[in-house]
Design a protein around this motif. Structure first.
Motif, PDB file in Angstrom:
ATOM      1  N   VAL A  22       2.983  -4.905   2.686  1.00 53.14           N
ATOM      2  CA  VAL A  22       1.990  -5.491   3.737  1.00 53.14           C
ATOM      3  C   VAL A  22       2.261  -6.923   3.678  1.00 53.14           C
ATOM      4  O   VAL A  22       2.168  -7.501   4.612  1.00 53.14           O
ATOM      5  CB  VAL A  22       0.625  -4.922   3.541  1.00 53.14           C
ATOM      6  CG1 VAL A  22      -0.423  -5.530   4.305  1.00 53.14           C
ATOM      7  CG2 VAL A  22       0.753  -3.583   3.666  1.00 53.14           C
ATOM      8  N   PHE A  43       0.837  -1.097   0.078  1.00 50.44           N
ATOM      9  CA  PHE A  43      -0.047   0.071   0.096  1.00 50.44           C
ATOM     10  C   PHE A  43       1.132   1.263  -0.220  1.00 50.44           C
ATOM     11  O   PHE A  43       1.359   1.583   0.919  1.00 50.44           O
ATOM     12  CB  PHE A  43      -1.062   0.113   1.115  1.00 50.44           C
ATOM     13  CG  PHE A  43      -1.902  -0.770   1.272  1.00 50.44           C
ATOM     14  CD1 PHE A  43      -3.061  -0.987   0.096  1.00 50.44           C
ATOM     15  CD2 PHE A  43      -1.859  -1.863   2.212  1.00 50.44           C
ATOM     16  CE1 PHE A  43      -4.115  -1.959   0.390  1.00 50.44           C
ATOM     17  CE2 PHE A  43      -3.122  -2.977   2.005  1.00 50.44           C
ATOM     18  CZ  PHE A  43      -4.057  -3.104   1.198  1.00 50.44           C
ATOM     19  N   PRO A 103       0.377 -10.895  14.813  1.00 55.83           N
ATOM     20  CA  PRO A 103       0.229  -9.607  15.409  1.00 55.83           C
ATOM     21  C   PRO A 103      -0.734  -8.557  14.843  1.00 55.83           C
ATOM     22  O   PRO A 103      -0.636  -9.061  13.517  1.00 55.83           O
ATOM     23  CB  PRO A 103       1.837  -9.176  15.606  1.00 55.83           C
ATOM     24  CG  PRO A 103       2.470  -9.688  14.930  1.00 55.83           C
ATOM     25  CD  PRO A 103       1.953 -11.200  14.681  1.00 55.83           C
ATOM     26  N   SER A 104      -1.193  -7.634  15.290  1.00 56.79           N
ATOM     27  CA  SER A 104      -2.084  -6.912  14.855  1.00 56.79           C
ATOM     28  C   SER A 104      -1.167  -5.969  13.622  1.00 56.79           C
ATOM     29  O   SER A 104      -0.147  -5.761  13.651  1.00 56.79           O
ATOM     30  CB  SER A 104      -2.463  -5.763  15.563  1.00 56.79           C
ATOM     31  OG  SER A 104      -3.548  -4.668  15.207  1.00 56.79           O
ATOM     32  N   GLY A 105      -1.788  -5.794  12.520  1.00 57.86           N
ATOM     33  CA  GLY A 105      -1.320  -5.135  11.602  1.00 57.86           C
ATOM     34  C   GLY A 105      -0.265  -5.981  10.401  1.00 57.86           C
ATOM     35  O   GLY A 105       0.466  -5.380   9.598  1.00 57.86           O
ATOM     36  N   CYS A 106      -0.291  -7.356  10.818  1.00 55.87           N
ATOM     37  CA  CYS A 106       0.689  -8.031   9.852  1.00 55.87           C
ATOM     38  C   CYS A 106      -0.063  -8.495   8.744  1.00 55.87           C
ATOM     39  O   CYS A 106       0.688  -9.225   7.928  1.00 55.87           O
ATOM     40  CB  CYS A 106       1.240  -9.335  10.908  1.00 55.87           C
ATOM     41  SG  CYS A 106      -0.108 -10.511  11.094  1.00 55.87           S
ATOM     42  N   GLY A 107      -1.188  -8.183   8.345  1.00 55.26           N
ATOM     43  CA  GLY A 107      -1.447  -8.295   7.100  1.00 55.26           C
ATOM     44  C   GLY A 107      -2.660  -9.398   7.018  1.00 55.26           C
ATOM     45  O   GLY A 107      -2.956  -9.960   5.839  1.00 55.26           O
ATOM     46  N   LYS A 108      -3.033 -10.097   8.165  1.00 51.61           N
ATOM     47  CA  LYS A 108      -4.246 -10.997   8.134  1.00 51.61           C
ATOM     48  C   LYS A 108      -5.294 -10.622   7.203  1.00 51.61           C
ATOM     49  O   LYS A 108      -5.869 -11.453   6.370  1.00 51.61           O
ATOM     50  CB  LYS A 108      -4.594 -11.474   9.591  1.00 51.61           C
ATOM     51  CG  LYS A 108      -3.442 -11.964  10.517  1.00 51.61           C
ATOM     52  CD  LYS A 108      -3.859 -12.293  11.761  1.00 51.61           C
ATOM     53  CE  LYS A 108      -4.304 -10.979  12.661  1.00 51.61           C
ATOM     54  NZ  LYS A 108      -3.512  -9.977  13.039  1.00 51.61           N
ATOM     55  N   SER A 109      -5.845  -9.542   7.765  1.00 52.25           N
ATOM     56  CA  SER A 109      -7.445  -9.064   6.868  1.00 52.25           C
ATOM     57  C   SER A 109      -7.170  -8.806   5.535  1.00 52.25           C
ATOM     58  O   SER A 109      -7.831  -8.992   4.552  1.00 52.25           O
ATOM     59  CB  SER A 109      -7.740  -7.808   7.578  1.00 52.25           C
ATOM     60  OG  SER A 109      -8.065  -7.928   9.044  1.00 52.25           O
ATOM     61  N   THR A 110      -5.826  -8.100   5.100  1.00 52.77           N
ATOM     62  CA  THR A 110      -5.443  -7.768   3.669  1.00 52.77           C
ATOM     63  C   THR A 110      -5.459  -9.236   2.917  1.00 52.77           C
ATOM     64  O   THR A 110      -6.062  -9.399   1.886  1.00 52.77           O
ATOM     65  CB  THR A 110      -3.911  -7.725   3.680  1.00 52.77           C
ATOM     66  OG1 THR A 110      -3.975  -6.106   4.470  1.00 52.77           O
ATOM     67  CG2 THR A 110      -3.817  -6.924   2.288  1.00 52.77           C
ATOM     68  N   ARG A 150      -9.073 -10.318   2.422  1.00 53.03           N
ATOM     69  CA  ARG A 150      -9.621  -9.493   1.391  1.00 53.03           C
ATOM     70  C   ARG A 150      -9.265  -9.883  -0.031  1.00 53.03           C
ATOM     71  O   ARG A 150      -9.957  -9.886  -0.943  1.00 53.03           O
ATOM     72  CB  ARG A 150      -9.314  -8.137   1.648  1.00 53.03           C
ATOM     73  CG  ARG A 150     -10.107  -7.256   2.683  1.00 53.03           C
ATOM     74  CD  ARG A 150      -9.795  -5.909   2.457  1.00 53.03           C
ATOM     75  NE  ARG A 150     -10.566  -5.242   3.830  1.00 53.03           N
ATOM     76  CZ  ARG A 150      -9.780  -4.832   4.776  1.00 53.03           C
ATOM     77  NH1 ARG A 150      -8.440  -4.698   4.907  1.00 53.03           N
ATOM     78  NH2 ARG A 150     -10.525  -4.318   5.977  1.00 53.03           N
TER      79      ARG A 150
END
Ligand SMILES: Nc1ncnc2c1ncn2[C@@H]1O[C@H](COP(=O)(O)OP(=O)(O)O)[C@@H](O)[C@H]1O
Ligand SMILES: [Mg+2]
Lengths: 507, 249
Positions: B16, B11, B35-42, B45
């Motif tokens: 990411v 991004f 950990p939070s922000g490591c790209g799981k949701s990405t 998606r």
């Protein structure tokens, strides 16, 4: 209270639906100031006297609008001034002479009819007492004796229009070699100043009632610096075939109105607050010998009827234009939100339209669409676009990203996403835009009064013109009530249209 | 079967996801943790086709996810968005049944299905008829799950689906979801930051960190043979019973 065109037409038709058989409908126009309307009423009463059915489209606007209406056949006749025709229509100074005028107008399908007998030219005026004391009778006297201290001390104050118009101050200054520097003041204030003695010379129209009121004397224009503004009946060239009796009666008006008579009628309306129609019929009875019965007035019922009719016309303007603006504005708003580049253009264009004065829109639209509700509705439509486009675009843009994602991930088609998710979520903002447009439209729709579309503007404009507060309120109060009513209505609509979840979440 | 091959994403120049590979066999559950922000949701998606990867691609049961196939494929994927993603203008019920109604399913079938699902997630009937704004966070999460499962999709993706639930409800729901996933042989990717939940659901656990897969395997393998120090610290941070820093020396 003044009479209204339609009532005149209806009652006249009822009165005349006897021996004459089907009466010929003759549409009369008038320009938007007192003298124009009085003359329109005189024409209307003359038509009635001749067995025709008059429709008076009152106070249509300025020269361009009324003349074009005649040219297009939307009206059959009105009274114009020779000087105005030469300067604003034919744009040829030489054309003011009767022969040239007749030929130039004939080429446009218009017949130059009877001259009424007065010349509403510009003039310079002074207090009678002062003029007599100084021995000044003509404008030339002001120049010849310019060296006398009493003459040099005279203060000139003119209206802005007079100072600017080539046939006003510039013409008289050049013709006489006047060297005074005039002050520019509002016309009404100039009379106050002259009464108070702070100014001594001002401009006026020859038939203005003010000389009588303020005891002024018009200085003679000995060098003929001012153009002539002889009042002249213009008709459609075919009127004498369509309605020979009407054409003949109109011709009989030739020379019947001299300057003082016209000034007297103006004073009767502007100062004594008589109705234009009463003044017109009184003139025909006393000066021409025609007894055209004034239309019987039942004040309260007339008032209610007039307000209801104006309400209908006003609502028609507001709702038609609003519906069209919704049909165009919501898709434009969607497009603007989808494609930011297009969006800048769309919002930019809608914003620019917003800044165009309504008079200018009308001047553009009347030649294309004629008189009546169409050009007014089109102007209102244009003004409604910005709030609706913007409401739609911002409503859509404020939908949170994760909800757009949710709709996408669900497998909805673009159209389904728009219809089932995005538009409902933006509904509040869209409706707010529509509501804004509607309320603004109620105010702006008063322009309808300028071009024969009716509505509350008719009463408001004639109230302003005549400084008649009651008449003004007859339009202003219902307009305010309508705006409030519409606002309420939209709040209802919002409760009904905007989904419950958005209303609780939104506050 | 979900196959993610060589998928990477940046991004605004910020990487990411490094090129990443992942296969989720049909009927199996893979848990993404990290950990939070490591790209799981990405990554999720990208699997649903909401984000186009910079490189690589995704296939669902052999069909590549492209702009042309996305609509069809998404209807076979149930996707539970991190914070519910319920439409505020629709009641709970209408959120759940939106797609079914669009696809013209029989109203009786839809009604029965809603009842089944509400039973499953233990959502009171009254909550179905309120707009999301009038529900608790836990109720919204349960509606999000109901919406994802409404059409009984073969593939289910869940992004931290149970975070807002109180422990007892979560315990029961974990049981029920795992039973459904197993009995109906769903292909599942579940994102969580809870090791216990990861171990409970995961046939395989994939630990993401710094945009790459740091380690993959069973919960046991992660605990007993961490690939590197970062994994060790991540696991320690969960304070699992009986574990101390000394266990892994
Ligand atoms: N649309 C986006 N634009 C820019 N940065 C993003 C976008 N989506 C996610 N990111 C960034 O990518 C990184 C990974 O995000 P995400 O996948 O949501 O992490 P998580 O593992 O917590 O779910 C974060 O640093 C986030 O800020
Ligand atoms: Mg996340």
């Amino acid at each position: 209270m003044t009479r209204r065109a339609t009532i005149w037409g209806l009652v006249a038709a009822a009165c005349l639906a006897g021996p004459a058989g089907a009466a010929e409908r003759v549409v009369i126009g008038s320009k938007g100031f007192t003298e124009g309307i009085i003359l329109g009423e005189i024409l209307a009463a003359t038509v009635r006297h001749a067995g025709g059915e008059p429709v008076h489209r009152k106070a249509l606007g300025g020269t361009q609008i009324v003349f074009q209406a005649l040219e297009r056949g939307e009206i059959d006749c009105y009274v114009e001034y020779t000087g105005t025709l030469a300067a604003e229509i034919l744009r040829d100074d030489a054309a003011a002479a009767p022969e040239q005028l007749g030929a130039a107008l004939a080429a446009r399908g218009i017949a130059a009819g009877a001259e009424l007998g007065f010349d509403n030219t510009y003039g310079l005026a002074m207090k009678r007492a002062l003029a007599e004391r100084l021995g000044i009778r003509t404008i030339g006297d002001l120049v010849a004796r310019a060296d006398e201290p009493a003459i040099a001390a005279l203060e000139f104050a003119f209206s802005d229009e007079f100072v600017r118009r080539a046939d006003g101050w510039p013409a008289v200054r050049a013709a006489y070699g006047l060297r005074q520097t005039p002050r520019v003041v509002d016309h009404a204030l100039a009379y106050k100043g002259i009464d108070a003695g702070s100014i001594q010379v001002t401009d006026l129209y020859a038939t203005d009632p003010e000389p009588r009121l303020h005891d002024l004397v018009l200085l003679e224009d000995d060098r003929r610096a001012f153009r002539e503004y002889r009042a002249l009946i213009l008709t459609r060239a075919d009127l004498h075939e369509r309605a020979p009796a009407v054409a003949a009666a109109l011709a009989e008006l030739a020379g019947t109105i001299d300057g003082p008579t016209m000034a007297g009628m103006n004073a009767a309306v502007r100062v004594d607050k008589q109705g234009e129609a009463e003044v017109a019929t009184a003139f025909l009875r006393e000066r021409v010998g025609w007894d055209v019965a004034p239309v019987a007035a039942d004040g309260f019922r007339r008032l209610v009827h007039d307000i209801l009719r104006a309400t209908g016309q006003h609502l028609l303007l507001v709702l038609v234009s609003l519906a069209a603006a919704v049909v165009v504005g919501v898709p434009a708003g969607i497009l603007a939100e989808r494609h930011p580049a297009a969006g800048r253009w769309i919002l930019g264009a809608a914003g620019i339209i917003q800044t165009i004065p309504s008079m200018a829109v009308l001047v553009f639209m009347v030649p294309l669409l004629g008189l009546g509700w169409r050009p007014a509705a089109l102007a209102l439509f244009l003004y409604s676009l910005l709030p609706i486009v913007r409401g739609t675009a911002t409503g859509l843009a404020s939908i949170p990203g994760h909800l757009r994602e949710a709709a996408l991930a669900l497998g909805l088609t673009p159209w389904e996403r728009l219809r089932l998710v995005e538009l409902p979520m933006a509904s509040r903002s869209i409706l707010a835009g529509i509501k804004t447009a509607a309320v603004i439209n109620v105010g702006t729709a008063t322009i309808g009064g300028l071009i024969g579309a009716g509505g509350y503007g008719e009463a408001i404009l004639s109230g302003i013109r005549l400084a008649d507060a009651a008449r003004l309120m007859e339009g202003a109060i219902p307009a305010a009530l309508l705006a409030i009513g519409l606002e309420r209505g939209f709040d209802r609509l919002e409760r009904w249209l905007v989904p419950a979840g958005l209303r609780t979440a939104g506050r | 079967m979900i196959v993610v091959s060589d998928v990477s994403k940046s991004f605004a120049g910020q990487r990411v996801l490094a090129p990443t590979n992942l296969e989720v066999p049909r009927g199996r559950t893979t848990v993404l943790i990290g950990p939070s922000g490591c790209g799981k949701s990405t990554l999720l998606r990208i699997i649903v086709g909401l984000i186009t990867p910079d490189s690589g691609g995704v296939t669902i049961d052999g069909a590549p996810m492209t702009a042309a196939t996305a609509l069809e494929l998404r209807r076979r994927i149930g996707y539970v968005i991190q914070d519910g993603g319920l439409f505020p203008h629709l009641s709970g019920r209408d959120n759940v049944t939106l797609l079914a109604r669009r696809l013209g399913r029989d109203p009786d079938w839809i009604r029965r299905r809603v009842e089944e699902l509400a039973d499953l997630v233990r959502l009171p009937q009254a909550a179905l008829d309120r707009p999301p704004a009038a529900l608790s966070g836990g109720q919204r999460q349960r509606l999000g799950i109901m919406r994802a499962l409404a059409l009984d999709p073969p593939v289910v993706l869940l992004d931290e689906p149970l975070g807002a639930l109180d422990p007892l409800v979560r315990y029961d729901l974990q049981e029920d979801l795992r039973r459904i996933f197993r009995e109906l042989a769903k292909t599942v990717v579940l994102v969580t930051h809870d090791m216990g939940e990861a171990g409970f659901f995961g046939d395989e656990i994939v630990l993401l960190g710094g945009g790459t897969i740091v380690q993959r395997g069973t919960l046991d393998a992660l605990i007993h043979s961490p690939a590197d120090d970062s994994v060790r610290r991540f696991i320690l941070a969960h304070r699992l019973p009986g574990m101390t820093a000394g266990d892994h020396r």
